[in-house]
Design a protein around this motif. Structure first.
Motif, mmCIF file in Angstrom:
data_model
loop_
_atom_site.group_PDB
_atom_site.id
_atom_site.type_symbol
_atom_site.label_atom_id
_atom_site.label_comp_id
_atom_site.label_asym_id
_atom_site.label_seq_id
_atom_site.Cartn_x
_atom_site.Cartn_y
_atom_site.Cartn_z
ATOM 1 N N ARG A 1 0.760 -1.143 0.090
ATOM 2 C CA ARG A 1 -0.075 0.005 -0.033
ATOM 3 C C ARG A 1 1.137 1.372 0.182
ATOM 4 N NH1 ARG A 1 -3.525 -0.588 4.741
ATOM 5 N NH2 ARG A 1 -4.702 1.242 4.494
ATOM 6 N N LEU A 2 2.014 0.979 -0.366
ATOM 7 C CA LEU A 2 2.878 2.165 -0.902
ATOM 8 C C LEU A 2 3.391 2.926 -1.782
ATOM 9 C CD1 LEU A 2 6.213 0.898 1.273
ATOM 10 C CD2 LEU A 2 3.901 2.208 2.048
ATOM 11 N N TYR A 3 2.451 2.694 -3.173
ATOM 12 C CA TYR A 3 2.600 3.026 -4.483
ATOM 13 C C TYR A 3 0.530 2.344 -4.377
ATOM 14 C CZ TYR A 3 7.432 3.781 -6.158
ATOM 15 O OH TYR A 3 8.423 3.774 -6.017
ATOM 16 N N VAL A 4 0.371 3.114 -3.881
ATOM 17 C CA VAL A 4 -1.435 3.568 -5.256
ATOM 18 C C VAL A 4 -2.067 4.487 -5.950
ATOM 19 C CG1 VAL A 4 -2.112 3.002 -2.385
ATOM 20 C CG2 VAL A 4 -1.504 4.981 -3.021
ATOM 21 N N LYS A 5 -2.994 4.056 -6.709
ATOM 22 C CA LYS A 5 -3.367 5.095 -7.763
ATOM 23 C C LYS A 5 -4.893 4.897 -7.459
ATOM 24 C CE LYS A 5 -3.257 1.751 -11.727
ATOM 25 N NZ LYS A 5 -3.103 1.666 -13.259
ATOM 26 N N SER A 6 -5.665 6.531 -8.028
ATOM 27 C CA SER A 6 -7.264 6.386 -8.616
ATOM 28 C C SER A 6 -7.338 6.547 -9.651
ATOM 29 C CB SER A 6 -7.780 6.427 -6.709
ATOM 30 O OG SER A 6 -8.870 6.616 -7.061
ATOM 31 N N ASP A 7 -8.050 6.118 -10.426
ATOM 32 C CA ASP A 7 -8.217 6.649 -12.078
ATOM 33 C C ASP A 7 -8.867 8.318 -11.699
ATOM 34 O OD1 ASP A 7 -6.312 4.855 -12.715
ATOM 35 O OD2 ASP A 7 -7.304 3.853 -13.189
ATOM 36 N N PHE A 8 -10.190 7.178 -10.932
ATOM 37 C CA PHE A 8 -10.786 9.010 -11.052
ATOM 38 C C PHE A 8 -11.180 9.276 -10.186
ATOM 39 C CE2 PHE A 8 -12.281 5.763 -14.061
ATOM 40 C CZ PHE A 8 -12.543 6.578 -15.230
ATOM 41 N N GLY A 9 -10.160 9.235 -9.011
ATOM 42 C CA GLY A 9 -10.219 9.743 -7.587
ATOM 43 C C GLY A 9 -10.102 11.751 -7.601
ATOM 44 N N VAL A 10 -9.829 12.172 -8.505
ATOM 45 C CA VAL A 10 -9.618 13.300 -8.686
ATOM 46 C C VAL A 10 -11.446 13.937 -9.105
ATOM 47 C CG1 VAL A 10 -9.406 15.980 -9.927
ATOM 48 C CG2 VAL A 10 -8.057 14.120 -9.431
ATOM 49 N N SER A 11 -12.487 14.972 -8.674
ATOM 50 C CA SER A 11 -13.312 15.519 -8.613
ATOM 51 C C SER A 11 -13.631 16.894 -8.953
ATOM 52 C CB SER A 11 -14.856 14.816 -7.978
ATOM 53 O OG SER A 11 -14.296 15.099 -7.050
ATOM 54 N N PHE A 12 -14.103 17.439 -9.782
ATOM 55 C CA PHE A 12 -14.834 18.468 -10.077
ATOM 56 C C PHE A 12 -15.872 19.517 -8.645
ATOM 57 C CE2 PHE A 12 -11.934 19.438 -13.389
ATOM 58 C CZ PHE A 12 -11.124 20.222 -12.894
ATOM 59 N N VAL A 13 -16.025 20.057 -8.328
ATOM 60 C CA VAL A 13 -17.219 20.578 -7.616
ATOM 61 C C VAL A 13 -17.840 21.634 -7.881
ATOM 62 C CG1 VAL A 13 -16.584 19.265 -5.408
ATOM 63 C CG2 VAL A 13 -15.708 21.138 -5.290
ATOM 64 N N GLY A 14 -17.216 22.432 -9.102
ATOM 65 C CA GLY A 14 -17.951 23.526 -9.419
ATOM 66 C C GLY A 14 -17.036 23.863 -10.840
ATOM 67 N N ARG A 15 -17.202 24.711 -11.760
ATOM 68 C CA ARG A 15 -16.497 24.939 -12.634
ATOM 69 C C ARG A 15 -15.055 25.410 -12.600
ATOM 70 N NH1 ARG A 15 -17.222 29.399 -14.190
ATOM 71 N NH2 ARG A 15 -16.505 29.691 -16.274
ATOM 72 N N SER A 16 -14.443 25.531 -11.088
ATOM 73 C CA SER A 16 -13.316 25.411 -11.052
ATOM 74 C C SER A 16 -12.571 24.421 -10.540
ATOM 75 C CB SER A 16 -12.894 27.255 -11.135
ATOM 76 O OG SER A 16 -13.133 27.449 -9.935
ATOM 77 N N LEU A 17 -13.511 24.766 -8.941
ATOM 78 C CA LEU A 17 -12.891 24.294 -7.779
ATOM 79 C C LEU A 17 -13.143 22.460 -7.948
ATOM 80 C CD1 LEU A 17 -15.176 25.887 -5.587
ATOM 81 C CD2 LEU A 17 -12.214 26.589 -5.481
ATOM 82 N N PHE A 18 -12.259 21.595 -7.869
ATOM 83 C CA PHE A 18 -11.839 20.167 -7.734
ATOM 84 C C PHE A 18 -11.281 19.822 -6.523
ATOM 85 C CE2 PHE A 18 -7.897 22.093 -9.561
ATOM 86 C CZ PHE A 18 -6.475 21.296 -8.473
#
Length: 264
Positions: free
Chosen positions: A167-184
């Motif tokens: 668990r020292l190398y982890v990834k999430s292909d859809f782990g970033v989400s926008f919560v507004g036009r510019s905010l993430f």
């Protein structure tokens, strides 16, 4: 005179339009929810919240997908050795190994979608974005050593696999989400066995496969309480620490012998 004035005015308008274009170019600003994480004897892991904004965003809605965000969190580099086992005479033994120059002790990557769909391999390689693009350079034993590229690649994949299991190398292909036009926003999980050292967070902004900007911040993992005292004592006075551990082991052994005497 009128012609000269017209030329000067045209030049000023052109300069102003270039300056305006520069001012409205998209860029990224991001930070972590904390700059310091305390590591104590009861530490069971934690999460870091990454948040940011796309300056001068032209994205009409959070779901539009105009921009891609990739966030990478790296630990300090440490040398790594990967050993390969083979079956010899009915036994599995280490038959070969490869030592790598310092590689990230911890590596987490989160993105709006798989990174190979965001940019080409050249850009990913240049910035070390993604498991397949982490800089892993073999430490040659001599200048005449010739390493098989396919063999090196297999050792790289083995190292990444081992780090992922820990668990020292982890990834999430859809782990970033926008919560507004510019905010993430995004969250990064730190396991209990994360190496205690400086973490560097890098956030990249992409649009149509092009890297528009990036920003960096730091998060310090620091021992606190008993953990810090023991670590500093062992580091600053190794001989005394060794004697103390031997004495403690002897006392524990004697205590066990008296608590459970033979024949009982």
């Amino acid at each position: 005179m009128r012609v000269r004035a017209f030329v000067i005015l045209a030049g000023l308008l052109s300069f102003a339009s270039v300056g305006h274009a520069r001012d409205t170019q998209e860029s990224v600003e991001a930070d972590a929810s904390t700059r310091q994480v305390a590591i104590t004897s009861s530490f069971t892991g934690t999460e870091i919240l990454l948040f940011g904004t796309v300056e001068n965003s032209v994205q009409p809605s959070p779901e539009a997908g105009t921009y891609d965000i990739v966030a990478v969190v790296e630990g300090v580099g440490v040398p790594a050795v990967v050993r390969k086992k083979s079956r010899v005479g009915g036994l599995w033994i280490n038959t070969s190994s490869l030592r790598f120059m310092p590689v990230p002790s911890y590596y987490a990557i989160v993105s709006t979608r798989p990174v190979d769909e965001i940019a080409n391999a050249k850009i990913l390689d240049a910035n070390g974005i993604g498991f397949d693009h982490i800089r892993m350079v073999p430490a040659h034993t001599s200048w005449n050593t010739q390493l098989d590229p396919a063999e090196v690649e297999s050792f790289k994949k083995a190292l990444i696999h081992l780090k992922s299991e820990e668990r020292l190398y982890v990834k999430s292909d859809f782990g970033v989400s926008f919560v507004g036009r510019s905010l993430f926003r995004a969250t990064i999980a730190l396991p209990p066995n994360v190496p205690v050292a400086l973490l560097t967070t890098s956030v990249y902004l992409f649009k149509d496969g092009k890297l528009l900007g990036q920003t960096k911040s730091r998060v310090m993992l620091q021992r606190e309480g008993v953990e810090r005292f023991i670590h500093e004592f062992a580091l600053n006075k190794p001989f005394s620490y060794g004697l103390l551990t031997v004495a403690m082991a002897a006392v524990a052994g004697l205590a066990a012998a008296f608590a459970f005497p033979r024949g009982t």
